[in-house]
Design an enzyme around this catalytic site. Structure first.
Site, PDB file in Angstrom:
ATOM      1  N   LYS A  78       0.907  -1.185  -0.086  1.00  0.00           N
ATOM      2  CA  LYS A  78       0.088  -0.014  -0.054  1.00  0.00           C
ATOM      3  C   LYS A  78       1.016   1.361   0.122  1.00  0.00           C
ATOM      4  O   LYS A  78       0.704   2.027  -0.959  1.00  0.00           O
ATOM      5  CB  LYS A  78      -0.990   0.035   1.007  1.00  0.00           C
ATOM      6  CG  LYS A  78      -1.865   1.220   1.258  1.00  0.00           C
ATOM      7  CD  LYS A  78      -2.768   0.992   2.453  1.00  0.00           C
ATOM      8  CE  LYS A  78      -3.490   2.245   2.848  1.00  0.00           C
ATOM      9  NZ  LYS A  78      -4.462   2.084   3.891  1.00  0.00           N
ATOM     10  N   GLU A  99      10.398  -4.838   4.406  1.00  0.00           N
ATOM     11  CA  GLU A  99      10.565  -6.068   4.093  1.00  0.00           C
ATOM     12  C   GLU A  99      10.221  -6.317   2.580  1.00  0.00           C
ATOM     13  O   GLU A  99      10.888  -7.171   1.877  1.00  0.00           O
ATOM     14  CB  GLU A  99       9.593  -6.991   4.845  1.00  0.00           C
ATOM     15  CG  GLU A  99       9.857  -7.223   6.311  1.00  0.00           C
ATOM     16  CD  GLU A  99       9.224  -6.307   7.171  1.00  0.00           C
ATOM     17  OE1 GLU A  99       8.839  -5.084   6.445  1.00  0.00           O
ATOM     18  OE2 GLU A  99       8.817  -6.356   8.184  1.00  0.00           O
ATOM     19  N   GLY A 132      -5.133  -1.777   4.976  1.00  0.00           N
ATOM     20  CA  GLY A 132      -4.166  -3.061   4.673  1.00  0.00           C
ATOM     21  C   GLY A 132      -4.707  -4.147   4.751  1.00  0.00           C
ATOM     22  O   GLY A 132      -4.867  -5.330   3.849  1.00  0.00           O
ATOM     23  N   ARG A 133      -5.324  -4.620   6.125  1.00  0.00           N
ATOM     24  CA  ARG A 133      -5.658  -5.980   6.353  1.00  0.00           C
ATOM     25  C   ARG A 133      -7.079  -6.263   5.840  1.00  0.00           C
ATOM     26  O   ARG A 133      -7.544  -7.233   6.024  1.00  0.00           O
ATOM     27  CB  ARG A 133      -5.773  -6.254   7.866  1.00  0.00           C
ATOM     28  CG  ARG A 133      -6.204  -5.080   8.712  1.00  0.00           C
ATOM     29  CD  ARG A 133      -5.745  -5.237  10.180  1.00  0.00           C
ATOM     30  NE  ARG A 133      -6.382  -4.018  11.305  1.00  0.00           N
ATOM     31  CZ  ARG A 133      -5.516  -2.818  11.217  1.00  0.00           C
ATOM     32  NH1 ARG A 133      -4.582  -2.449  10.771  1.00  0.00           N
ATOM     33  NH2 ARG A 133      -5.971  -2.009  11.778  1.00  0.00           N
ATOM     34  N   GLU A 143      -4.413  -6.790  14.955  1.00  0.00           N
ATOM     35  CA  GLU A 143      -3.931  -5.590  14.506  1.00  0.00           C
ATOM     36  C   GLU A 143      -5.111  -4.686  14.812  1.00  0.00           C
ATOM     37  O   GLU A 143      -4.854  -3.395  14.951  1.00  0.00           O
ATOM     38  CB  GLU A 143      -3.454  -5.602  13.028  1.00  0.00           C
ATOM     39  CG  GLU A 143      -2.387  -4.434  12.720  1.00  0.00           C
ATOM     40  CD  GLU A 143      -1.867  -4.455  11.609  1.00  0.00           C
ATOM     41  OE1 GLU A 143      -0.467  -5.070  11.773  1.00  0.00           O
ATOM     42  OE2 GLU A 143      -2.356  -4.411  10.623  1.00  0.00           O
ATOM     43  N   HIS A 182      -4.258 -33.489  17.808  1.00  0.00           N
ATOM     44  CA  HIS A 182      -2.898 -34.124  18.384  1.00  0.00           C
ATOM     45  C   HIS A 182      -1.971 -33.349  18.799  1.00  0.00           C
ATOM     46  O   HIS A 182      -0.735 -33.878  18.736  1.00  0.00           O
ATOM     47  CB  HIS A 182      -2.602 -34.949  17.014  1.00  0.00           C
ATOM     48  CG  HIS A 182      -3.572 -36.116  16.646  1.00  0.00           C
ATOM     49  ND1 HIS A 182      -3.787 -37.391  17.276  1.00  0.00           N
ATOM     50  CD2 HIS A 182      -4.696 -36.030  15.962  1.00  0.00           C
ATOM     51  CE1 HIS A 182      -4.661 -38.117  16.783  1.00  0.00           C
ATOM     52  NE2 HIS A 182      -5.348 -37.264  15.967  1.00  0.00           N
ATOM     53  N   LYS A 193       9.528  -0.942  14.356  1.00  0.00           N
ATOM     54  CA  LYS A 193      10.171  -0.543  12.788  1.00  0.00           C
ATOM     55  C   LYS A 193      11.042   0.359  13.392  1.00  0.00           C
ATOM     56  O   LYS A 193      12.367   0.392  12.660  1.00  0.00           O
ATOM     57  CB  LYS A 193       9.061   0.012  12.018  1.00  0.00           C
ATOM     58  CG  LYS A 193       8.125  -1.131  11.439  1.00  0.00           C
ATOM     59  CD  LYS A 193       7.193  -0.385  10.547  1.00  0.00           C
ATOM     60  CE  LYS A 193       6.050  -1.141  10.124  1.00  0.00           C
ATOM     61  NZ  LYS A 193       4.837  -0.356   9.300  1.00  0.00           N
TER      62      LYS A 193
HETATM   63  O1  F6P Z   1       2.567  -4.280   9.856  1.00  0.00           O
HETATM   64  C1  F6P Z   1       1.897  -2.936   9.580  1.00  0.00           C
HETATM   65  C2  F6P Z   1       1.265  -2.522   8.321  1.00  0.00           C
HETATM   66  O2  F6P Z   1       1.232  -1.418   8.024  1.00  0.00           O
HETATM   67  C3  F6P Z   1       0.091  -3.572   8.153  1.00  0.00           C
HETATM   68  O3  F6P Z   1      -1.118  -3.009   8.450  1.00  0.00           O
HETATM   69  C4  F6P Z   1      -0.045  -3.616   6.473  1.00  0.00           C
HETATM   70  O4  F6P Z   1      -0.818  -4.781   6.028  1.00  0.00           O
HETATM   71  C5  F6P Z   1       1.646  -4.022   6.415  1.00  0.00           C
HETATM   72  O5  F6P Z   1       2.266  -3.454   7.193  1.00  0.00           O
HETATM   73  C6  F6P Z   1       1.875  -3.916   4.909  1.00  0.00           C
HETATM   74  O6  F6P Z   1       2.238  -2.623   4.403  1.00  0.00           O
HETATM   75  P1  F6P Z   1       2.254  -2.060   3.187  1.00  0.00           P
HETATM   76  O7  F6P Z   1       1.142  -2.811   2.357  1.00  0.00           O
HETATM   77  O8  F6P Z   1       2.005  -0.474   3.148  1.00  0.00           O
HETATM   78  O9  F6P Z   1       3.489  -2.579   2.700  1.00  0.00           O
END
Ligand code: F6P
Length: 548
Positions: free
Chosen positions: A206, A212, A265-266, A351, A382, A510
């Site tokens: 987003k 990452e 995002g979620r 979250e 199990h 972060k």
């Molecule tokens: O972990 C925090 C967060 O902002 C989530 O809410 C989101 O889904 C994720 O990081 C990824 O963010 P982006 O889509 O901006 O890379």
């Protein structure tokens, strides 16, 4: 007022819950022969059984009165039409618009949201069709065989879970991969199975600033070029709200599928973030996923609170958390296709509602989100079911199962169903001392041995659970199920008086990682950190004899 001692309607709920608790599930069933029916919701394709929860009509009525005071229905309608509900980030919360009908009207900032969405949907359809039909090809003119979605959190968990859950509907000659972790093993493992000529990378972010995702995207680009790949623009597309950053990464604007700030995002799998889903199962089935969610949206929009499934399930969550102090919820899909559902729901629920500050900025005086976790049955039986049956903590168990399987073999699916139903029955009924004694006597054990074993073999029972039964897992029912959890999350947030749509709690880690990284990289200095962190950095340097 939220579930605090100052709220008279909440005190009624608490009072009623104590009476219900004293009875226990067995007595509640004995008192009401129609309980199983009265506490079951039905749709033509689904059934939700809440009869094994610690509730009765009095308690639910009290909880509904409490809910009524929070204007859930009118708030939902306002949010649906585009009010700024995510106050701390000044954003609308409009994932529902992504599955609305074309003739719906939602306007924000003088623009038709539905029209904007429709434009992107058309592009997703064209592009996903082109990939599936082999018309859109890699640099050497071969059709794509591997699609690698690089993203994390909401840009990974949703599409990953859905692609995995709907793999029965997937085009078989396309391998869909998901890379999220900054651990280089994740991208290395994935790339080791890919051919640069026929691999498409979808960079899903987003913000397009997530550490990452950018690290993995850069690694993918380097691998692509080093392995002889040409014409990056044919092999990299972006799903983002950030045109500038995608251009800076080298992705042509024609290959950027946008979404907007008003999609969290979620909650974004219905947007361009779902491109991998559309490629995997085809646009028509992707639309069916949206239709399933829309069906649930309309249920939430139009149904009075007392019959409103997400509202009732959220009320049960509040009762379990705040009346009965149950602080943990297990999501137990008895369906291999839904193996990723627990981790997807962890983000959605925790979250969103794992927060200790109220909307007004005060410290909450009540518990908020339970800890959500889970594994598919029967594997989980199990491993951790021992604790569910005989542990000292009560876990609210949620069973999810489908009446029909896509893969019938002998009587295996019937066995799966039997196991699922048996577990919720066992949790409720338990096994009394008398039953254990009779069983042990029948097996011929001595009196002394029976006395020794007896306490270990008794199950107290009276452990709460919900069962969600779908007729089958398909795009429509999955869309419906996900939207059910989304609205349940929304209602929980209102009742707990917290901001469900921000996630400030993920920021501190972060920031600190950014401060720690230079110390990790610097061979000689460990920087100014707390002493435990410094100690860990020094130990890392001593152990990392291979260097970078
Ligand atoms: O972990 C925090 C967060 O902002 C989530 O809410 C989101 O889904 C994720 O990081 C990824 O963010 P982006 O889509 O901006 O890379």
């Amino acid at each position: 007022m939220p579930p605090s001692e100052q709220s008279p309607s909440w005190l009624k709920v608490k009072d009623s819950s104590q009476k219900t608790y004293k009875k226990g599930l067995k007595q509640l069933f004995q008192e009401d022969p129609h309980r199983a029916h009265s506490f079951t919701f039905k749709e033509s394709f689904a059934l939700i059984d809440i009869s094994k929860q610690w509730i009765d009509s009095d308690l639910l009525n009290a909880a509904l009165e409490f809910a009524q005071e929070h204007h859930i229905d009118s708030l939902f309608k306002q949010v649906y039409m585009g009010s700024i509900f995510n106050k701390t980030e000044s954003k609308e919360v409009l994932h529902t618009a992504l599955r609305a009908e074309k003739n719906d009207t939602i306007v924000i900032h003088d623009e038709s949201v539905i029209e904007k969405i429709d434009e992107v949907k058309k592009r997703i359809q064209l592009y996903s069709d082109g990939i599936r039909q082999g018309i859109i090809q890699g640099y050497s003119g071969k059709p794509f065989t591997d699609i690698v979605n690089i993203g994390i959190g909401g840009s990974d968990l949703g599409p990953h879970m859905v692609c995995d859950a709907l793999r029965h509907f997937a085009q078989k000659n396309l391998n869909i991969h998901f890379v999220s972790n900054i651990d280089p093993t994740h991208i290395s493992d994935t790339l080791s199975t890919c051919n640069p000529e026929t691999t498409l990378f979808i960079i899903a972010s987003k913000t397009f600033t997530t550490e990452e995702t950018l690290a993995n995207a850069n690694a993918a680009k380097a691998w692509f070029l080093q392995s002889g790949g040409k014409d990056v623009s044919k092999h990299f597309v972006a799903l983002s709200t950030n045109y500038e950053a995608t251009a800076e990464f080298g992705i042509h604007p024609d290959r950027v599928f946008v979404f907007w700030d008003w999609i969290g995002g979620r909650f974004s799998l219905w947007s361009a973030i779902g491109l991998s889903i559309a490629i995997s199962i085809g646009y028509d089935e992707f639309s069916n996923l949206l239709h399933g969610a829309y069906y649930m949206d309309m249920h939430m929009y139009n149904t009075p609170l007392k019959d409103n499934i997400p509202v009732i399930l959220a009320l049960i969550d509040i009762i379990n958390t705040n009346c009965y102090s149950i602080s943990t919820q297990a999501i137990l899909p008895y369906d291999e296709y839904l193996r990723l559902l627990p981790s997807f729901l962890q983000q959605m629920l925790m979250e969103s509602n794992g927060k200790y500050i109220t909307k007004d900025g005060n410290r909450v005086q009540w518990q908020t989100s339970p800890i959500v976790w889970g594994q598919p049955g029967t594997d989980s039986q199990h491993s951790f079911f021992q604790l569910l049956h005989q542990g000292t903590q009560i876990v609210n168990a949620e069973f999810i199962i489908c009446a029909q399987t896509h893969n019938p073999i002998a009587d295996m699916h019937e066995r799966l169903i039997a196991n699922c139903f048996a577990q919720s029955a066992a949790l409720m009924l338990g096994k009394s001392e008398q039953e254990v004694v009779i069983e042990l006597q029948a097996s011929g054990l001595s009196h002394q041995k029976i006395q020794e074993l007896l306490p270990h073999k008794i199950f107290q029972g009276n452990r709460p659970s919900t069962t969600i039964l779908l007729n089958e897992l398909n795009p429509f029912t999955l869309g419906w199920l996900i939207a059910l959890y989304e609205h349940r999350t929304f209602v929980q947030g209102i009742l707990w008086d917290i901001c469900s749509y921000d996630q400030w709690g993920v920021e501190l880690g972060k920031q600190l990682a950014k401060q720690i990284l230079p110390s990790i990289k610097d061979e000689y200095h460990s920087g100014h950190h707390d002493s435990s962190t410094t100690n860990l950095i020094e130990a890392y340097k001593a152990m990392n004899i291979r260097g970078h």
